[in-house]
Design a protein around this motif. Structure first.
Motif, PDB file in Angstrom:
ATOM      1  N   SER A 262     -71.771  15.715  47.742  1.00 20.92           N
ATOM      2  CA  SER A 262     -73.112  15.846  47.589  1.00 20.92           C
ATOM      3  C   SER A 262     -74.111  14.816  48.063  1.00 20.92           C
ATOM      4  O   SER A 262     -73.790  13.957  48.470  1.00 20.92           O
ATOM      5  CB  SER A 262     -73.158  15.810  46.159  1.00 20.92           C
ATOM      6  OG  SER A 262     -74.623  16.309  45.889  1.00 20.92           O
TER       7      SER A 262
ATOM      8  N   HIS B  28     -73.203  26.285  52.474  1.00 23.98           N
ATOM      9  CA  HIS B  28     -72.001  25.633  51.654  1.00 23.98           C
ATOM     10  C   HIS B  28     -72.482  24.894  50.457  1.00 23.98           C
ATOM     11  O   HIS B  28     -71.844  24.201  49.946  1.00 23.98           O
ATOM     12  CB  HIS B  28     -71.072  24.637  52.546  1.00 23.98           C
ATOM     13  CG  HIS B  28     -70.283  25.384  53.676  1.00 23.98           C
ATOM     14  ND1 HIS B  28     -71.004  26.561  54.415  1.00 23.98           N
ATOM     15  CD2 HIS B  28     -68.769  25.404  54.016  1.00 23.98           C
ATOM     16  CE1 HIS B  28     -70.009  26.857  55.179  1.00 23.98           C
ATOM     17  NE2 HIS B  28     -68.984  26.251  54.776  1.00 23.98           N
TER      18      HIS B  28
ATOM     19  N   ARG C 235     -69.678  23.310  48.172  1.00 20.59           N
ATOM     20  CA  ARG C 235     -68.529  24.076  47.599  1.00 20.59           C
ATOM     21  C   ARG C 235     -67.272  23.150  47.555  1.00 20.59           C
ATOM     22  O   ARG C 235     -67.061  22.115  48.548  1.00 20.59           O
ATOM     23  CB  ARG C 235     -68.467  25.129  48.092  1.00 20.59           C
ATOM     24  CG  ARG C 235     -67.808  25.518  49.585  1.00 20.59           C
ATOM     25  CD  ARG C 235     -67.961  26.679  50.018  1.00 20.59           C
ATOM     26  NE  ARG C 235     -66.995  26.909  51.414  1.00 20.59           N
ATOM     27  CZ  ARG C 235     -67.312  27.721  52.290  1.00 20.59           C
ATOM     28  NH1 ARG C 235     -68.091  28.674  52.084  1.00 20.59           N
ATOM     29  NH2 ARG C 235     -66.685  27.742  53.247  1.00 20.59           N
TER      30      ARG C 235
ATOM     31  N   THR D  19     -73.810  24.778  46.760  1.00 16.60           N
ATOM     32  CA  THR D  19     -73.680  25.658  45.588  1.00 16.60           C
ATOM     33  C   THR D  19     -74.765  25.488  44.420  1.00 16.60           C
ATOM     34  O   THR D  19     -74.928  26.346  43.899  1.00 16.60           O
ATOM     35  CB  THR D  19     -72.310  25.311  44.950  1.00 16.60           C
ATOM     36  OG1 THR D  19     -72.283  24.075  44.455  1.00 16.60           O
ATOM     37  CG2 THR D  19     -71.294  25.404  46.211  1.00 16.60           C
ATOM     38  N   GLU D  20     -75.582  24.695  44.489  1.00 17.23           N
ATOM     39  CA  GLU D  20     -76.443  24.574  43.387  1.00 17.23           C
ATOM     40  C   GLU D  20     -77.352  23.625  43.514  1.00 17.23           C
ATOM     41  O   GLU D  20     -77.189  22.619  44.543  1.00 17.23           O
ATOM     42  CB  GLU D  20     -75.819  24.560  42.066  1.00 17.23           C
ATOM     43  CG  GLU D  20     -74.968  23.440  41.869  1.00 17.23           C
ATOM     44  CD  GLU D  20     -74.143  23.160  40.412  1.00 17.23           C
ATOM     45  OE1 GLU D  20     -74.863  23.523  39.577  1.00 17.23           O
ATOM     46  OE2 GLU D  20     -73.280  22.445  40.174  1.00 17.23           O
TER      47      GLU D  20
ATOM     48  N   ALA E  95     -79.303  30.143  44.485  1.00 18.02           N
ATOM     49  CA  ALA E  95     -78.173  29.707  45.141  1.00 18.02           C
ATOM     50  C   ALA E  95     -77.074  30.577  44.856  1.00 18.02           C
ATOM     51  O   ALA E  95     -76.037  30.807  45.827  1.00 18.02           O
ATOM     52  CB  ALA E  95     -78.092  28.364  44.515  1.00 18.02           C
ATOM     53  N   ALA E  96     -76.870  31.134  43.691  1.00 21.47           N
ATOM     54  CA  ALA E  96     -75.659  31.969  43.444  1.00 21.47           C
ATOM     55  C   ALA E  96     -75.702  33.411  44.223  1.00 21.47           C
ATOM     56  O   ALA E  96     -74.622  33.727  44.698  1.00 21.47           O
ATOM     57  CB  ALA E  96     -75.738  32.429  41.965  1.00 21.47           C
TER      58      ALA E  96
ATOM     59  N   LYS F 126     -77.939  34.181  46.832  1.00 22.26           N
ATOM     60  CA  LYS F 126     -78.140  33.881  48.483  1.00 22.26           C
ATOM     61  C   LYS F 126     -79.542  34.512  48.751  1.00 22.26           C
ATOM     62  O   LYS F 126     -79.836  34.834  49.814  1.00 22.26           O
ATOM     63  CB  LYS F 126     -77.019  34.234  49.477  1.00 22.26           C
ATOM     64  CG  LYS F 126     -75.840  33.316  48.990  1.00 22.26           C
ATOM     65  CD  LYS F 126     -76.059  31.848  49.246  1.00 22.26           C
ATOM     66  CE  LYS F 126     -74.865  31.100  48.909  1.00 22.26           C
ATOM     67  NZ  LYS F 126     -74.781  29.657  48.351  1.00 22.26           N
TER      68      LYS F 126
END
Length: 167
Positions: free
Chosen positions: A108, A72, A99, A74-75, A25-26, A28
């Motif tokens: 979320s 978009h 994000r 993020t985790e 996720a960080a 990509k």
């Protein structure tokens, strides 16, 4: 019925899996995540269909996570997990936060995932269960908030226009 895998092995394998998802996720780069599946994995994604094998999962996840709304997110942390030793499965609720649109708002949607362990750190099956409309609603909410804040990017704006007529 004797469990094929110990609770400790299942928990450790899932922790490694989650760490890999966090790194993907960080960065990509989703290839390491796909590498945690057996070559013949079955991946059931209720809105997108059933994929068979890493070679079907890899392009799907790359496409999904490189276009809005996936791009978009993020985790994907597990909010809770159940370890079912008898079946070698982990059942969890995953969060999919988007994000920050610019004011600290957290938007979320969640899904339930069931992953089946095959041993040696690999998973042979994953099924994601969720209401697609909740994800659409969350993404539209994000687009509206980003528009209000002046942070709505072109890709998200085009998606909102196509899906809902406006953001």
């Amino acid at each position: 019925m004797t469990a094929k895998f110990s609770r400790a092995e299942l928990a450790a394998a899932f922790e490694t899996f989650e760490q890999t998802v966090a790194q993907a996720a960080a960065s990509k780069d989703w290839d390491a995540w796909v590498g945690h599946y057996t070559p013949d994995v079955t991946y059931v994604e209720h809105a997108m269909g059933t994929m068979h094998g890493r070679d079907e999962v890899r392009p799907w996840i790359r496409q999904t996570m490189s276009t809005f709304p996936g791009s978009h997110m993020t985790e994907f942390p597990a909010l809770w997990t159940v370890i079912d030793e008898d079946t070698g499965r982990i059942i969890c609720e995953l969060d999919n936060p988007m994000r920050d649109p610019g004011d600290g708002t957290i938007i979320s949607a969640t899904n339930i995932s069931i992953v089946t362990y095959a041993g040696d750190g690999l998973w042979s099956r994953q099924e994601d269960i969720y209401n697609p409309m909740r994800f659409v609603s969350a993404a539209m909410k994000w687009c509206k908030k980003a528009r209000e804040l002046g942070t709505l990017d072109d890709e998200a704006a085009a998606w909102a226009l196509e899906i809902g007529g406006a953001a």
